[in-house]
Design a protein around this motif. Structure first.
Motif, PDB file in Angstrom:
ATOM      1  N   ALA A   1      52.309  41.752  33.117  1.00 18.40           N
ATOM      2  CA  ALA A   1      50.956  41.655  33.275  1.00 18.40           C
ATOM      3  C   ALA A   1      50.683  41.386  34.766  1.00 18.40           C
ATOM      4  O   ALA A   1      49.972  41.890  35.532  1.00 18.40           O
ATOM      5  CB  ALA A   1      50.121  40.846  32.409  1.00 18.40           C
ATOM      6  N   ARG A   2      51.456  40.158  35.059  1.00 15.28           N
ATOM      7  CA  ARG A   2      51.357  39.862  36.602  1.00 15.28           C
ATOM      8  C   ARG A   2      51.696  40.836  37.748  1.00 15.28           C
ATOM      9  O   ARG A   2      51.385  40.835  38.508  1.00 15.28           O
ATOM     10  CB  ARG A   2      52.075  38.363  36.859  1.00 15.28           C
ATOM     11  CG  ARG A   2      52.230  37.916  38.214  1.00 15.28           C
ATOM     12  CD  ARG A   2      52.941  36.506  38.237  1.00 15.28           C
ATOM     13  NE  ARG A   2      52.255  35.406  37.543  1.00 15.28           N
ATOM     14  CZ  ARG A   2      51.279  34.557  38.147  1.00 15.28           C
ATOM     15  NH1 ARG A   2      50.742  34.998  39.257  1.00 15.28           N
ATOM     16  NH2 ARG A   2      50.806  33.774  37.461  1.00 15.28           N
ATOM     17  N   ALA A   3      53.136  41.293  37.334  1.00 14.08           N
ATOM     18  CA  ALA A   3      53.543  42.345  38.019  1.00 14.08           C
ATOM     19  C   ALA A   3      52.455  43.559  38.265  1.00 14.08           C
ATOM     20  O   ALA A   3      52.325  44.069  39.387  1.00 14.08           O
ATOM     21  CB  ALA A   3      54.890  42.748  37.597  1.00 14.08           C
ATOM     22  N   ASP A   4      52.204  44.029  37.141  1.00 10.86           N
ATOM     23  CA  ASP A   4      51.206  45.144  37.281  1.00 10.86           C
ATOM     24  C   ASP A   4      49.902  45.013  38.083  1.00 10.86           C
ATOM     25  O   ASP A   4      49.177  45.775  38.752  1.00 10.86           O
ATOM     26  CB  ASP A   4      50.815  45.800  35.718  1.00 10.86           C
ATOM     27  CG  ASP A   4      51.858  46.543  34.982  1.00 10.86           C
ATOM     28  OD1 ASP A   4      53.116  46.381  35.528  1.00 10.86           O
ATOM     29  OD2 ASP A   4      51.809  47.027  34.069  1.00 10.86           O
ATOM     30  N   LEU A   5      49.242  43.536  37.649  1.00 13.47           N
ATOM     31  CA  LEU A   5      48.019  43.399  38.384  1.00 13.47           C
ATOM     32  C   LEU A   5      48.337  43.047  39.692  1.00 13.47           C
ATOM     33  O   LEU A   5      47.359  43.350  40.811  1.00 13.47           O
ATOM     34  CB  LEU A   5      47.383  41.912  37.697  1.00 13.47           C
ATOM     35  CG  LEU A   5      46.836  42.345  36.262  1.00 13.47           C
ATOM     36  CD1 LEU A   5      46.753  41.040  35.627  1.00 13.47           C
ATOM     37  CD2 LEU A   5      45.368  43.086  36.492  1.00 13.47           C
ATOM     38  N   THR A   6      49.412  42.581  40.174  1.00 14.97           N
ATOM     39  CA  THR A   6      49.751  42.365  41.774  1.00 14.97           C
ATOM     40  C   THR A   6      49.790  43.587  42.471  1.00 14.97           C
ATOM     41  O   THR A   6      49.151  43.773  43.491  1.00 14.97           O
ATOM     42  CB  THR A   6      50.993  41.553  41.893  1.00 14.97           C
ATOM     43  OG1 THR A   6      51.020  40.126  41.124  1.00 14.97           O
ATOM     44  CG2 THR A   6      51.211  41.276  43.082  1.00 14.97           C
TER      45      THR A   6
ATOM     46  N   SER B   1      46.271  34.598  39.377  1.00 15.54           N
ATOM     47  CA  SER B   1      46.635  33.919  38.159  1.00 15.54           C
ATOM     48  C   SER B   1      46.699  34.899  36.854  1.00 15.54           C
ATOM     49  O   SER B   1      45.480  35.658  36.800  1.00 15.54           O
ATOM     50  CB  SER B   1      46.097  32.491  38.160  1.00 15.54           C
ATOM     51  OG  SER B   1      44.699  32.490  37.852  1.00 15.54           O
ATOM     52  N   VAL B   2      47.347  34.451  35.864  1.00 22.98           N
ATOM     53  CA  VAL B   2      47.137  35.206  34.772  1.00 22.98           C
ATOM     54  C   VAL B   2      46.951  34.228  33.458  1.00 22.98           C
ATOM     55  O   VAL B   2      47.823  33.381  33.706  1.00 22.98           O
ATOM     56  CB  VAL B   2      48.565  36.134  34.385  1.00 22.98           C
ATOM     57  CG1 VAL B   2      48.518  36.614  33.057  1.00 22.98           C
ATOM     58  CG2 VAL B   2      48.606  37.250  35.724  1.00 22.98           C
TER      59      VAL B   2
ATOM     60  N   GLY C   1      38.569  33.754  47.373  1.00 27.09           N
ATOM     61  CA  GLY C   1      39.586  34.803  47.031  1.00 27.09           C
ATOM     62  C   GLY C   1      40.600  34.399  46.202  1.00 27.09           C
ATOM     63  O   GLY C   1      41.621  35.416  46.073  1.00 27.09           O
ATOM     64  N   GLN C   2      40.359  33.605  45.140  1.00 29.87           N
ATOM     65  CA  GLN C   2      41.440  33.442  44.175  1.00 29.87           C
ATOM     66  C   GLN C   2      40.972  34.612  42.960  1.00 29.87           C
ATOM     67  O   GLN C   2      39.859  34.394  42.389  1.00 29.87           O
ATOM     68  CB  GLN C   2      41.391  31.939  43.662  1.00 29.87           C
ATOM     69  CG  GLN C   2      41.999  31.052  44.487  1.00 29.87           C
ATOM     70  CD  GLN C   2      43.513  31.106  44.481  1.00 29.87           C
ATOM     71  OE1 GLN C   2      44.078  31.627  44.154  1.00 29.87           O
ATOM     72  NE2 GLN C   2      43.811  30.384  45.700  1.00 29.87           N
ATOM     73  N   LEU C   3      41.873  35.105  42.628  1.00 29.53           N
ATOM     74  CA  LEU C   3      41.917  36.204  41.385  1.00 29.53           C
ATOM     75  C   LEU C   3      42.471  35.685  40.075  1.00 29.53           C
ATOM     76  O   LEU C   3      43.475  35.061  40.377  1.00 29.53           O
ATOM     77  CB  LEU C   3      42.211  37.715  41.641  1.00 29.53           C
ATOM     78  CG  LEU C   3      41.655  38.100  43.011  1.00 29.53           C
ATOM     79  CD1 LEU C   3      42.363  39.602  43.336  1.00 29.53           C
ATOM     80  CD2 LEU C   3      40.132  38.433  42.974  1.00 29.53           C
ATOM     81  N   SER C   4      41.677  35.994  38.973  1.00 31.06           N
ATOM     82  CA  SER C   4      42.412  35.420  37.502  1.00 31.06           C
ATOM     83  C   SER C   4      42.162  36.723  36.877  1.00 31.06           C
ATOM     84  O   SER C   4      40.985  37.153  36.586  1.00 31.06           O
ATOM     85  CB  SER C   4      41.803  34.271  37.339  1.00 31.06           C
ATOM     86  OG  SER C   4      42.318  33.938  36.137  1.00 31.06           O
ATOM     87  N   PHE C   5      43.255  36.784  35.800  1.00 29.45           N
ATOM     88  CA  PHE C   5      43.081  37.728  34.908  1.00 29.45           C
ATOM     89  C   PHE C   5      43.781  37.839  33.793  1.00 29.45           C
ATOM     90  O   PHE C   5      44.455  36.555  33.407  1.00 29.45           O
ATOM     91  CB  PHE C   5      43.935  39.051  35.313  1.00 29.45           C
ATOM     92  CG  PHE C   5      43.401  39.739  36.651  1.00 29.45           C
ATOM     93  CD1 PHE C   5      42.191  40.603  36.743  1.00 29.45           C
ATOM     94  CD2 PHE C   5      43.973  39.459  37.896  1.00 29.45           C
ATOM     95  CE1 PHE C   5      41.929  41.097  38.037  1.00 29.45           C
ATOM     96  CE2 PHE C   5      43.635  39.817  39.128  1.00 29.45           C
ATOM     97  CZ  PHE C   5      42.522  40.653  39.139  1.00 29.45           C
TER      98      PHE C   5
END
Length: 239
Positions: free
Chosen positions: A135-140, A158-159, A173-177
């Motif tokens: 998930a982290r790889a795809d979202l990045t 962050s995941v 600017g911090q993104l979380s999913f």
């Protein structure tokens, strides 16, 4: 009666069903809210303050029939265990503890097979660890693509295992999913990434904001609709 934050109570629906309701205080809430916790199979009554906790209980009691109906129609929980089938990037994937070595490995097929060799007692932890990594790889990748399109920058990704939001963006600017997006079709994950990247320019849901989302993801309405319908299925996996 005094009610406490985190307390769980049981209400009785008109049909005789017993419904669990957990009480929570959230200072960010602007009003009384009822939401479902799909994984615990209970409702959550949210009050903006401790003073409104009694009102939250009454609010839940007034809606107990609706709560009961929604809970009864939740999808079955899919546990990450030997032989279980869940969706991975929108396609069926079966779990097996067979295989060599220590690393989880995905094999193409119909269904796909995720090999997670090791202790059967901890297979669910290894599956979740693998999914979070993917998930982290795809979202990045998605975030980098969308921020390039919009000409904006982000500070970090962050995941997490969030229950009420699929993604969020802070003013710095911090993104979380939610890592559970890896179970959705790739286009849905891409939409959520586009949504949060658009917030880097517009911290609202104005027409300007949705125009930015559309620039990154032209069919965002279809992906948002999918998530609204099938999101409960993503939350029901992994117990």
């Amino acid at each position: 009666m005094l009610y406490n934050n985190g307390q769980t109570m049981t209400l009785k629906a008109p049909g005789g069903q017993r419904v669990k309701v957990r009480l929570e205080v959230n200072a960010k809430a602007r009003r009384l809210i009822i939401r479902l916790d799909e994984r615990r199979r209970e409702a959550v009554a949210i009050a903006p303050s401790q003073r409104q906790m009694e009102a939250a209980v009454a609010f839940a009691a007034e809606r107990v029939d609706w709560i009961s109906s929604r809970l009864q129609h939740l999808p079955e929980i899919v546990r990450f265990e030997e032989g279980a089938i869940f969706n991975y990037r929108g396609a069926p994937c079966q779990i097996t503890g067979e295989g060599e070595g220590r690393l989880a490995k995905l094999s193409a097929g119909d269904p796909q097979v995720l090999y997670v060799p090791g202790d059967p007692e901890t297979i669910h932890l290894r599956v979740e660890r693998y999914l979070k990594k993917q998930a982290r790889a795809d979202l990045t990748r998605a975030v980098k693509r969308h921020t390039d399109t919009l000409g904006v920058e982000y500070k970090g990704i962050s995941v997490k295992d969030t229950r009420s939001r699929w993604g969020s963006c802070t003013s710095d600017g911090q993104l979380s999913f939610s890592w559970r997006l890896i179970m959705a079709p790739p286009a849905v994950l891409d939409y959520v990434a586009a949504h949060e990247c658009a917030h880097l320019k517009e911290m609202n849901h104005s027409n300007k904001f949705w125009a930015l989302v559309g620039k990154c993801c032209p069919d965002w309405k279809r992906q948002r609709s999918w998530l609204r319908v099938h999101g409960v299925e993503l939350q029901a996996a992994g117990e």
